[in-house]
Write an enzyme that holds these catalytic residues in place. Sequence first.
Site, mmCIF file in Angstrom:
data_model
loop_
_atom_site.group_PDB
_atom_site.id
_atom_site.type_symbol
_atom_site.label_atom_id
_atom_site.label_comp_id
_atom_site.label_asym_id
_atom_site.label_seq_id
_atom_site.Cartn_x
_atom_site.Cartn_y
_atom_site.Cartn_z
ATOM 1 N N ASN A 24 50.986 24.287 38.638
ATOM 2 C CA ASN A 24 49.519 24.163 39.050
ATOM 3 C C ASN A 24 48.873 23.072 38.601
ATOM 4 O O ASN A 24 48.649 23.377 37.390
ATOM 5 C CB ASN A 24 48.814 25.709 39.122
ATOM 6 C CG ASN A 24 47.463 25.666 39.829
ATOM 7 O OD1 ASN A 24 46.892 24.478 40.501
ATOM 8 N ND2 ASN A 24 46.699 26.760 39.826
ATOM 9 N N ARG A 57 51.852 24.084 43.629
ATOM 10 C CA ARG A 57 50.619 24.360 44.352
ATOM 11 C C ARG A 57 50.084 23.305 44.956
ATOM 12 O O ARG A 57 49.777 22.411 44.443
ATOM 13 C CB ARG A 57 50.019 25.378 43.676
ATOM 14 C CG ARG A 57 48.461 25.906 44.272
ATOM 15 C CD ARG A 57 47.763 26.443 43.377
ATOM 16 N NE ARG A 57 46.699 27.072 44.251
ATOM 17 C CZ ARG A 57 45.523 27.770 43.597
ATOM 18 N NH1 ARG A 57 45.571 27.810 42.245
ATOM 19 N NH2 ARG A 57 44.499 28.267 44.403
ATOM 20 N N HIS A 60 43.136 29.512 49.351
ATOM 21 C CA HIS A 60 43.615 30.900 48.747
ATOM 22 C C HIS A 60 44.817 31.619 49.445
ATOM 23 O O HIS A 60 44.811 32.945 49.099
ATOM 24 C CB HIS A 60 42.214 31.959 48.370
ATOM 25 C CG HIS A 60 41.296 31.460 47.500
ATOM 26 N ND1 HIS A 60 40.120 31.764 47.605
ATOM 27 C CD2 HIS A 60 41.687 30.845 46.313
ATOM 28 C CE1 HIS A 60 39.321 31.318 46.490
ATOM 29 N NE2 HIS A 60 40.168 30.708 45.764
ATOM 30 N N HIS A 116 39.349 37.723 47.664
ATOM 31 C CA HIS A 116 39.820 37.190 46.308
ATOM 32 C C HIS A 116 38.583 36.567 45.888
ATOM 33 O O HIS A 116 37.846 35.690 46.313
ATOM 34 C CB HIS A 116 40.533 36.002 46.815
ATOM 35 C CG HIS A 116 41.014 35.020 45.555
ATOM 36 N ND1 HIS A 116 42.358 35.083 45.074
ATOM 37 C CD2 HIS A 116 40.339 34.402 45.030
ATOM 38 C CE1 HIS A 116 42.341 34.171 44.094
ATOM 39 N NE2 HIS A 116 41.232 33.675 44.089
ATOM 40 N N LEU A 117 37.974 37.360 44.672
ATOM 41 C CA LEU A 117 36.779 36.980 44.184
ATOM 42 C C LEU A 117 36.816 36.607 42.758
ATOM 43 O O LEU A 117 36.915 37.292 41.785
ATOM 44 C CB LEU A 117 35.652 38.291 44.036
ATOM 45 C CG LEU A 117 35.694 39.080 45.385
ATOM 46 C CD1 LEU A 117 34.882 40.301 45.305
ATOM 47 C CD2 LEU A 117 35.232 38.258 46.529
ATOM 48 N N GLY A 132 36.063 30.472 42.539
ATOM 49 C CA GLY A 132 36.017 30.283 44.092
ATOM 50 C C GLY A 132 36.181 31.662 44.529
ATOM 51 O O GLY A 132 36.908 32.215 44.049
ATOM 52 N N ARG A 176 29.272 27.225 44.045
ATOM 53 C CA ARG A 176 29.427 26.687 45.509
ATOM 54 C C ARG A 176 28.426 27.666 46.218
ATOM 55 O O ARG A 176 28.498 28.838 45.982
ATOM 56 C CB ARG A 176 30.825 26.746 46.007
ATOM 57 C CG ARG A 176 31.468 25.763 45.598
ATOM 58 C CD ARG A 176 32.990 25.896 46.224
ATOM 59 N NE ARG A 176 33.995 25.773 45.001
ATOM 60 C CZ ARG A 176 35.171 26.263 45.057
ATOM 61 N NH1 ARG A 176 35.881 26.851 46.383
ATOM 62 N NH2 ARG A 176 36.173 26.284 44.085
ATOM 63 N N ARG A 215 30.053 37.849 33.902
ATOM 64 C CA ARG A 215 29.568 38.440 32.741
ATOM 65 C C ARG A 215 28.278 37.896 31.949
ATOM 66 O O ARG A 215 27.738 38.902 31.566
ATOM 67 C CB ARG A 215 30.681 37.920 31.674
ATOM 68 C CG ARG A 215 32.143 38.632 32.081
ATOM 69 C CD ARG A 215 33.404 38.320 31.264
ATOM 70 N NE ARG A 215 33.465 36.798 31.750
ATOM 71 C CZ ARG A 215 34.548 36.096 31.620
ATOM 72 N NH1 ARG A 215 35.622 36.733 30.882
ATOM 73 N NH2 ARG A 215 34.857 34.877 31.978
ATOM 74 N N ILE A 263 36.946 38.184 39.426
ATOM 75 C CA ILE A 263 35.822 39.328 39.672
ATOM 76 C C ILE A 263 36.375 40.398 40.278
ATOM 77 O O ILE A 263 36.013 41.626 39.622
ATOM 78 C CB ILE A 263 34.567 38.528 40.363
ATOM 79 C CG1 ILE A 263 34.027 37.519 39.769
ATOM 80 C CG2 ILE A 263 33.734 39.637 40.863
ATOM 81 C CD1 ILE A 263 33.068 36.505 40.595
ATOM 82 N N GLU A 322 49.762 34.172 42.273
ATOM 83 C CA GLU A 322 50.257 33.021 43.046
ATOM 84 C C GLU A 322 51.613 32.381 42.527
ATOM 85 O O GLU A 322 52.302 31.862 43.651
ATOM 86 C CB GLU A 322 49.090 32.089 43.239
ATOM 87 C CG GLU A 322 47.822 32.620 43.880
ATOM 88 C CD GLU A 322 46.558 31.983 43.368
ATOM 89 O OE1 GLU A 322 46.081 32.177 42.379
ATOM 90 O OE2 GLU A 322 45.877 31.342 44.271
HETATM 91 P P1 ADP Z 1 39.050 30.749 39.166
HETATM 92 O O1 ADP Z 1 40.488 30.957 38.967
HETATM 93 O O2 ADP Z 1 38.445 30.655 40.462
HETATM 94 O O3 ADP Z 1 38.259 29.719 38.566
HETATM 95 P P2 ADP Z 1 38.826 33.382 38.191
HETATM 96 O O4 ADP Z 1 39.652 34.233 39.020
HETATM 97 O O5 ADP Z 1 39.443 33.185 36.629
HETATM 98 O O6 ADP Z 1 38.070 32.134 38.552
HETATM 99 O O7 ADP Z 1 37.614 34.322 37.972
HETATM 100 C C1 ADP Z 1 36.295 33.915 37.106
HETATM 101 C C2 ADP Z 1 35.259 34.855 37.313
HETATM 102 O O8 ADP Z 1 35.827 36.159 36.939
HETATM 103 C C3 ADP Z 1 33.972 34.643 36.469
HETATM 104 O O9 ADP Z 1 32.966 35.043 37.400
HETATM 105 C C4 ADP Z 1 34.190 35.831 35.363
HETATM 106 O O10 ADP Z 1 32.840 36.127 34.809
HETATM 107 C C5 ADP Z 1 34.869 36.975 36.224
HETATM 108 N N1 ADP Z 1 35.303 37.854 35.217
HETATM 109 C C6 ADP Z 1 36.135 37.782 34.294
HETATM 110 N N2 ADP Z 1 36.295 38.923 33.589
HETATM 111 C C7 ADP Z 1 35.109 39.607 33.933
HETATM 112 C C8 ADP Z 1 34.823 41.053 33.404
HETATM 113 N N3 ADP Z 1 35.468 41.725 32.921
HETATM 114 N N4 ADP Z 1 33.604 41.344 34.350
HETATM 115 C C9 ADP Z 1 33.147 40.824 34.964
HETATM 116 N N5 ADP Z 1 33.347 39.736 35.658
HETATM 117 C C10 ADP Z 1 34.451 39.209 35.095
#
Ligand code: ADP
Length: 395
Positions: free
Chosen positions: A8, A90, A179, A207-208, A211, A240, A285, A331, A383
């Site tokens: 990636n 990717r 995604h 997928h939260l 992004g 976003r 968080r 998330i 992924e």
């Molecule tokens: P990306 O890959 O799209 O950059 P991630 O899948 O790593 O993002 O997700 C990041 C999000 O997950 C952030 O908003 C972070 O706060 C949230 N997150 C990670 N661990 C926790 C947790 N223990 N509780 C709540 N939210 C969390």
Amino acid sequence: MFKTMAINAGSSSLKWKLYKMPEESVLASGMVDRIGLPESLFSVTDGDGETVKKTADIADHDQAVQLLLKQLIEQQIIKDFKEITGVGHRVAAGGESFSDSVVVTDEVLAEIEKLAELAPLHNPANAMGIRAFKNLLPDIVSVAVFDTSFHQTMNKVQYLYSIPYAFYEKHHVRKYGYHGTSHKYVSQRAAEMLDRPLEELKIISCHLGNGASVCAVDGGKSVDTSMGFTPLAGLTMGTRAGDIDVSLLPFLMEKEGITAISDMIEILNRDSGLKGVSGLSSDMRDLHAKEADDPQAALALRIFEDRVKKYIGAYAALMNGVDAIVFTAGIGENDIQTREHIINGLSYLNAFIDPERNDCRGVEKLISSEHSDVSILLIPTDEEVMIARDVERLK
Ligand code: ADP
């Protein structure tokens, strides 16, 4: 034994995993960060969980790959480059050109670079990663795995915008979604966990992460998804904006004295979403930590939950039902309260979360209550393994 790499590549980073296939066991993983900046960071974690970290000035992706391959030999993870039988990359945008992963030829690489107009931040970086491996390992098969290709099963009713049709014909403007690899992985795992054929299931995949997107998966095929022509559309995300009325753009540009549309788009991509509403942070968080005393943080959280809930409702309507709702990504996998708030209030679907089962993070688990008609599932996404599988399938 086949050793396959999943890559990636970002503009200044390169994340990788080395798999033993077909067992799908991870032999090593790591990343190179701050490529092109002083003191780039370099780490390799082997199969026993031992991590070697280094800093070095790594000028470009070619150098990053060179260092990475050298380190694999040094740590005796491989003895010879010939052990690597394929590399999967990717790639963000495949447009209408790629409805599946493909072996990368010169023509494919040229098309990926051309599609940079759909994903200007991602495709050029993905192409750099592909070129770096091709330069150093010219005889090894490269496979491109697109974030968009899973959504190529959407039909025109879903993917067309209600604008003059000629724009679609001339410029291919339409919804592409992103995604896709993650939505595909979790929907396949959901079927396995429920021990039911994927072909029979209506799944809503959430997928939260930073992004975020929701996808309606009917019989294993993506029928609609919340991201659009670019990843800016759909849910409220970390930074976003998600869906907005586009008339806001000229209005705000005039009021705020913003002269370039690119600056306005930058605000929607980087200063909006959770960060924009809370004025505090894009990270869930941080918002939870301040939620009790900071009304803006609480408001951002409620908006986030509400948007996901509305997409679930829309996709249940579109598929005329839903058998499973899946949560994944940062998330989705970790935020217990957000999962609970999203599912609470879906009693019209007979979807109920079990607070005790939901009290967990980062594991595969059924978190719906006994009497829920809809299975609510927590499934950590993977992924990389999907990329490795596609390399095996196509090489
Ligand atoms: P990306 O890959 O799209 O950059 P991630 O899948 O790593 O993002 O997700 C990041 C999000 O997950 C952030 O908003 C972070 O706060 C949230 N997150 C990670 N661990 C926790 C947790 N223990 N509780 C709540 N939210 C969390």
